[in-house]
Design a protein around this motif. Structure first.
Motif, mmCIF file in Angstrom:
data_model
loop_
_atom_site.group_PDB
_atom_site.id
_atom_site.type_symbol
_atom_site.label_atom_id
_atom_site.label_comp_id
_atom_site.label_asym_id
_atom_site.label_seq_id
_atom_site.Cartn_x
_atom_site.Cartn_y
_atom_site.Cartn_z
ATOM 1 N N ASN A 133 10.694 2.865 0.791
ATOM 2 C CA ASN A 133 10.370 2.005 2.005
ATOM 3 C C ASN A 133 9.105 0.880 1.693
ATOM 4 O OD1 ASN A 133 11.948 3.176 3.643
ATOM 5 N ND2 ASN A 133 10.772 4.922 3.529
ATOM 6 N N GLY A 134 8.071 1.046 0.537
ATOM 7 C CA GLY A 134 7.013 0.390 0.198
ATOM 8 C C GLY A 134 7.765 -0.822 -0.628
ATOM 9 N N ARG B 167 0.904 -1.052 0.045
ATOM 10 C CA ARG B 167 -0.017 0.104 -0.083
ATOM 11 C C ARG B 167 0.878 1.112 -0.127
ATOM 12 N NH1 ARG B 167 -2.796 3.906 1.736
ATOM 13 N NH2 ARG B 167 -5.167 4.001 1.606
ATOM 14 N N ARG B 168 1.888 1.389 0.796
ATOM 15 C CA ARG B 168 2.779 2.460 0.764
ATOM 16 C C ARG B 168 3.551 2.765 -0.443
ATOM 17 N NH1 ARG B 168 4.395 -0.004 5.628
ATOM 18 N NH2 ARG B 168 6.287 -0.831 4.791
ATOM 19 N N ASP C 112 0.474 5.130 -1.737
ATOM 20 C CA ASP C 112 1.204 6.586 -1.099
ATOM 21 C C ASP C 112 2.491 6.850 -1.941
ATOM 22 O OD1 ASP C 112 -0.612 6.233 0.650
ATOM 23 O OD2 ASP C 112 0.651 5.327 2.145
ATOM 24 N N ASP D 222 5.462 5.891 -1.721
ATOM 25 C CA ASP D 222 6.781 5.582 -1.037
ATOM 26 C C ASP D 222 7.527 4.537 -1.858
ATOM 27 O OD1 ASP D 222 8.909 5.301 0.513
ATOM 28 O OD2 ASP D 222 7.520 5.034 2.404
#
Length: 338
Positions: free
Chosen positions: A302-303, A292-293, A297, A299
């Motif tokens: 970090n995702g 999801r990140r 989002d 990202d």
């Protein structure tokens, strides 16, 4: 309307099974394979599949209903076998009249295949088979079709390449059963090859992840366009007791964080704070959050950037209809040269 007589002939069994014009399934990619992409693929003649992932029954019910508003063509729903509410999710699919249910993430639990096929709106069951022995067992247990997926794929993967699985399994199974091939397919020439070997159709995920209709964040798509095949690497299992299925994704900080997450979960097992099933669920929930990140989002550091090795073939954002047309044209041209 463009026709592809040679490819259509080889895809006929798969297309009739799916109820679609082309026997091209879209892999269920969490956060990506939702109403927008699924409906676009089905409307373009392929077969979209909703990725249920960690959804609650209420969320899945909404997603199916919203997809049905966008297409009147058939589509499927992918359910994870270890989901604690699996039978509730099956009931949601039944009530909504979903025509095909894909069971992924492990051997279907007792009664699940029967529940899918024996509801008020019986659906066809598609399962993943990483070995020939398991493929035969799944077919005996009621699976209507199989997907054989090689390690080149994105997301959760097995240990064997697509080409080897196809050579081992298609000659044994394809004459009598509906078999789809997946993993590392990015061009129509590969589709033609697997169809000639006996496959009824194919499944692609990475090729559709950056489609114009995909809701994936711009950063996510740009990361795919920059990547080469060698950038999509498989995760490492750090504790043999924790049966973590390897995941192929673009290497970033999130990849390293997953290694740390495994150590953390293994520690809770050591201290007997959780059972093995809960440990596996924690790993799955980690992936859902990490995806999801990246997807929603944006990202991308970090995702999780789950991607198959075919990612190196992606260079631009295209409408789903154009992607499918290119795949079919490439397949037809390859077959015509034979």
């Amino acid at each position: 309307m463009t026709t592809y007589p040679k490819t259509d002939r080889l895809m006929q069994r798969g297309a009739e099974f799916l109820g679609s014009r082309y026997a091209i399934m879209c892999g269920a990619m969490s956060w990506v394979s939702e109403r927008s992409l699924v409906s676009a693929i089905s409307n373009a003649g392929g077969f979209g599949v909703i990725a249920c992932g960690a959804m609650t029954p209420e969320l899945l019910e909404t997603e199916i209903a919203e997809t049905q508003k966008l297409t009147d063509k058939p589509f499927g729903v992918n359910l994870i076998t270890m989901h604690p509410q699996l039978f509730d999710l099956i009931e949601v699919c039944d009530k909504a009249g979903v025509t095909h249910v894909v069971l992924a993430g492990g051997i279907p639990p007792k009664g699940s295949v029967e529940a899918i096929k024996g509801g008020d709106n019986p659906a066809k069951v598609i399962c993943f088979a990483p070995t020939l022995a398991l493929a035969k067992k799944l077919l005996r247990s009621g699976a209507d079709a199989l997907v054989i997926e090689g390690m080149e794929a994105g997301g959760h993967i097995g240990p064997v390449s697509t080409s080897v699985l196809a050579q081992e399994m298609l000659p044994e199974l394809a004459d009598d059963h509906i078999i789809f091939v997946a993993g590392g397919i990015g061009r129509g020439q590969a589709i033609a090859g697997y169809l000639e070997m006996g496959a009824a159709g194919v499944q692609l995920g990475t090729r559709f992840a950056c489609a114009q209709e995909s809701i994936a964040h711009e950063n996510f798509k740009k990361a795919f366009f920059r990547a080469n095949a060698r950038d999509a690497v498989a995760s490492v299992q750090v504790d043999a007791r924790l049966p973590v299925i390897p995941v192929r994704a673009l290497k970033n900080k999130g990849t390293e964080e997953f290694t740390a997450k495994q150590r953390e979960v293994a520690g809770t097992l050591d201290r007997e704070e959780i059972e093995m099933n809960e440990a596996q669920l924690q790993i799955e929930h980690y992936w859902a959050g990490a995806l999801r990140r990246a997807v929603i989002d944006g990202d991308v550091e970090n995702g999780s950037l789950m991607a198959g090795q075919s990612v190196g073939m992606l260079k631009e954002e295209e409408p789903v209809a154009v992607i499918i047309e290119k795949l079919m044209t490439q397949s037809e041209e390859a077959l015509s040269r034979r």
